[in-house]
Scaffold this motif. Structure first.
Motif, short mmCIF file in Angstrom:
data_model
loop_
_atom_site.label_atom_id
_atom_site.label_comp_id
_atom_site.label_asym_id
_atom_site.label_seq_id
_atom_site.Cartn_x
_atom_site.Cartn_y
_atom_site.Cartn_z
N PHE A 123 55.18 -9.98 -10.79
CA PHE A 123 55.30 -10.18 -12.11
C PHE A 123 54.75 -11.69 -12.42
O PHE A 123 53.77 -11.81 -13.19
CB PHE A 123 56.70 -10.03 -12.64
N GLY A 124 55.38 -12.63 -11.78
CA GLY A 124 54.88 -13.95 -12.01
C GLY A 124 53.34 -14.45 -11.58
O GLY A 124 52.80 -15.17 -12.42
N ASN A 125 53.14 -13.74 -10.58
CA ASN A 125 51.74 -14.07 -10.03
C ASN A 125 50.65 -13.48 -10.94
O ASN A 125 49.70 -13.98 -10.99
CB ASN A 125 51.53 -13.53 -8.65
N ARG A 147 43.13 -20.49 -11.12
CA ARG A 147 42.97 -21.28 -10.11
C ARG A 147 44.30 -21.79 -9.18
O ARG A 147 44.23 -22.55 -8.43
CB ARG A 147 42.42 -22.70 -10.84
N CYS A 148 45.49 -21.26 -9.54
CA CYS A 148 46.52 -21.20 -9.00
C CYS A 148 46.68 -20.24 -7.62
O CYS A 148 46.39 -19.13 -8.01
CB CYS A 148 47.79 -21.22 -9.77
N SER A 149 47.30 -20.84 -6.65
CA SER A 149 47.44 -19.75 -5.37
C SER A 149 48.70 -18.66 -5.85
O SER A 149 49.43 -19.25 -6.59
CB SER A 149 47.54 -20.29 -4.24
#
Length: 133
Positions: free
Chosen positions: A83-85, A91-93
Motif C-alpha cells: 500500500f505505502g509503496n 524517484r523513491c525506491s
C-alpha cells in the motif's frame, strides 16, 4: 493572520495560522485543517465536503474503513508495504523491510507504553467496553 499562496500554478487558497499550546494549526478556507505538534505528528482534518473526493495514505474518506488500504491503481490490499509503496514518488525506491522503532531503540518501547497507557486509564473507562479486544 490571513495569507495567500504565492505560487501562480496552484489555486490560491486563504489560510490562517495559529499556535495553540504546543500545536501549530493551519486552517484553510477549503475546509482542510492541519495540526502539527512541531515534532513527529501531523493531523489532517477534512470537513464533510471532502467525502469521496480524496485518496492516498490517509484513506479515501468514504466512511468504509475496509477499503482504506486502496493503492494508487485502485486495488485494495492487506499488505501495508504494498500500500505505502504504491503511493510513493517515482524517484523513491520501494521499502522492502518494515522497521519498528521500539525494536530498534529499546527506550522507545518504554516511552510508547507510558504514552499509550493513558487509554487504559480510568478517564476512558466508559469506552473500554466498546473496544474490541
Amino acid at each position: 493572520m490571513k495569507e495567500k499562496t504565492t505560487d501562480s500554478s496552484v489555486e490560491q487558497i486563504d489560510y490562517s495560522v495559529h499556535t495553540v499550546g504546543l500545536y501549530l494549526i493551519i486552517t484553510f478556507s477549503n475546509n482542510i485543517t492541519l495540526m502539527w505538534d512541531k515534532h513527529t505528528r501531523v493531523t489532517v482534518t477534512l470537513q464533510s465536503n471532502w467525502m469521496n473526493k480524496v485518496c492516498g495514505l490517509c484513506g479515501n474518506f468514504d466512511g468504509n474503513s475496509m477499503n482504506d488500504l486502496q493503492t494508487r491503481a485502485n486495488s485494495v490490499v492487506t499488505n501495508t508495504l504494498e500500500f505505502g509503496n504504491s503511493w510513493k514518488m517515482e524517484r523513491c525506491s520501494n521499502v522492502v523491510n518494515q522497521s519498528f522503532p521500539c525494536e530498534k531503540h529499546w527506550y522507545c518501547a518504554a516511552w510508547a507504553q507510558r504514552r499509550c497507557s493513558l487509554i487504559k486509564d480510568t478517564i476512558f473507562q466508559e469506552c473500554h467496553s466498546k473496544v474490541k479486544k
